[in-house]
Design a protein around this motif. Structure first.
Motif, short mmCIF file in Angstrom:
data_model
loop_
_atom_site.label_atom_id
_atom_site.label_comp_id
_atom_site.label_asym_id
_atom_site.label_seq_id
_atom_site.Cartn_x
_atom_site.Cartn_y
_atom_site.Cartn_z
N HIS A 112 7.88 -2.93 10.46
CA HIS A 112 7.19 -1.56 10.60
C HIS A 112 8.31 -0.77 11.47
CE1 HIS A 112 3.15 -3.38 10.02
NE2 HIS A 112 3.72 -2.95 8.82
N LYS B 12 1.82 6.93 1.08
CA LYS B 12 0.97 5.93 1.62
C LYS B 12 -0.40 6.24 1.58
CE LYS B 12 0.47 2.33 4.11
NZ LYS B 12 0.95 2.21 5.98
N GLN B 13 -1.09 5.01 1.24
CA GLN B 13 -2.71 5.00 1.07
C GLN B 13 -3.24 4.23 2.11
OE1 GLN B 13 -3.75 3.34 -2.60
NE2 GLN B 13 -5.86 4.03 -2.38
N ARG C 152 0.73 -1.31 0.01
CA ARG C 152 0.06 -0.11 -0.06
C ARG C 152 0.75 1.29 0.02
NH1 ARG C 152 -3.62 0.54 4.63
NH2 ARG C 152 -2.10 -0.87 5.79
N VAL C 153 2.13 1.02 0.09
CA VAL C 153 3.00 2.30 -0.30
C VAL C 153 3.73 2.41 -1.66
CG1 VAL C 153 5.22 3.09 0.76
CG2 VAL C 153 3.72 1.88 2.25
N THR D 247 7.37 2.95 11.86
CA THR D 247 6.46 3.46 10.65
C THR D 247 5.03 2.80 10.86
OG1 THR D 247 6.19 4.00 8.36
CG2 THR D 247 7.25 2.02 8.88
N ASN D 248 4.10 3.48 10.39
CA ASN D 248 2.74 2.48 10.08
C ASN D 248 2.11 2.56 11.42
OD1 ASN D 248 0.34 0.98 9.31
ND2 ASN D 248 1.65 -0.61 8.25
N ALA E 245 8.15 8.17 0.38
CA ALA E 245 7.30 7.09 0.57
C ALA E 245 5.72 7.87 0.59
CB ALA E 245 7.37 6.42 1.86
N GLU F 252 -1.10 3.39 11.95
CA GLU F 252 -2.51 3.67 11.47
C GLU F 252 -3.54 2.78 12.44
OE1 GLU F 252 -2.80 2.49 7.52
OE2 GLU F 252 -1.27 4.01 6.75
#
Length: 343
Positions: free
Chosen positions: A212, A42-43, A28-29, A224-225, A40, A227
């Motif tokens: 991550h 990201k979606q 998704r990156v 990272t990540n 990067a 979410e």
């Protein structure tokens, strides 16, 4: 989520003053090559909201900067909403590991402990809330015990056991022992917290993984990540990571114990937190789910597949048992009165 075209990316990153040369999709990156370098992009699903940005911002404000930064657009937004997706921009880290997996995970656990330390806060909890959690969890686990015992009795009534039934009956006593241990630790937790009105919550990463935790060109690690970040018990970060790590062939997981030791040196658990952690860690829920699927499936089932699944979950239970026993030994030694040295 649908993949982005180069035209989509060009239009979106225009908000950051960037001009796209080309892009590569990595899950998704998107690794985007622009006139100002590599980034990067990201979606994520929009319905997950923007809470993770608030948690990242909070950690930055508390002085924690080992998070891959999220760049603001020209208008100040940290994420761009379009349709059912949110998009955000970060630097691209090559993630060149200078040391092996052991050292990386050790550093990951140290940094996780720092996040938990900087974000910890006490929250009110009523006696009724604790009691409800205890009663519901106990009822669910005791029901599992009864169902597993019924599976054994059903298998033993069979003239010729299937390979799965034979393996299941062979290891049942150990499964039952793990169930009893988990229930006993949960009972100890309930007794230790009967008068407590506070509980500790932290910002948890929510998807803790060494995938991550990325390294920059200087070998510095960054999370990272975020979410799935939220305020919760720190146990919710540790358990899923250990669950995946221990899911392998049988071995002594001394390296995992060292990772946990690194974490607990920086963020020690209270007695009641350790009791609850050991209870959930020891509980053999995965074995129950495999057995339940097997005995609820009709005659047309892949026996070899189910045997492999049961064997795999048994190995994981034994790996977990090793970690749990060692952690409990450390807790017992910590709580024993120290004998002064003799002259």
């Amino acid at each position: 989520m649908t993949s982005l075209t180069n035209e989509d990316i060009s239009r979106l990153i225009y908000n950051y003053g960037l001009s796209l040369n080309y892009a590569e999709k990595h899950g998704r990156v998107y690794k985007i090559y622009t006139d100002k370098g590599e980034f990067a992009f990201k979606q994520m699903e929009a319905n997950k909201g923007l809470d993770f940005l608030r948690y990242v911002q909070h950690l930055y404000q508390r002085g924690y900067n080992r998070i891959v930064p999220i760049y603001p657009a020209f208008d100040g937004r940290y994420a761009i909403l379009e349709g059912n997706s949110l998009f955000y921009l970060m630097p691209w880290l090559e993630n060149k590991e200078r040391e092996g997996r052991f050292q990386k995970n050790k550093e990951l656990f140290r940094e996780l402990a720092r996040i938990h330390t900087l974000s910890v806060r006490e929250e009110s909890v009523t006696k009724e809330m604790r009691e409800e959690h205890y009663e519901q969890t106990t009822a669910r686990w005791e029901n599992e015990q009864e169902v597993l015992e019924a599976f054994v009795e059903r298998s033993e009534r069979t003239v010729y056991m299937s390979p799965f039934q034979l393996l299941f009956c062979t290891i049942y006593r150990e499964i039952n022992g793990a169930e009893r241990f988990a229930l006993n630790k949960l009972k100890e937790w309930q007794e230790a917290t009967s008068e407590e009105t506070k509980t500790r919550s932290v910002i948890i990463h929510g998807k803790l993984s060494n995938e991550h935790f990325l390294y920059d060109e200087n070998g510095t690690g960054y999370f990272t990540n975020f979410e799935e970040a939220q305020m919760a018990s720190p146990i919710h970060d540790l358990l899923p990571f250990l669950d995946r790590t221990l899911s392998t062939h049988p071995k002594k997981f001394d390296e995992g114990l060292e990772w946990l030791d690194t974490y607990f040196r920086h963020f020690p658990f209270k007695k009641e937190e350790m009791l609850l952690f050991l209870s959930y860690l020891a509980h053999p829920g995965a074995i129950f789910r495999v057995a339940e699927r097997y005995f609820s499936t009709g005659k047309e089932k892949n026996e070899m597949k189910f045997v492999n699944q049961l064997q795999h979950q048994y190995w994981r239970m034994k790996n977990t048992e090793y970690v749990v026993v060692k952690l409990e030994e450390k807790e017992r030694m910590k709580n024993e009165p120290q004998t002064p040295p003799s002259n």
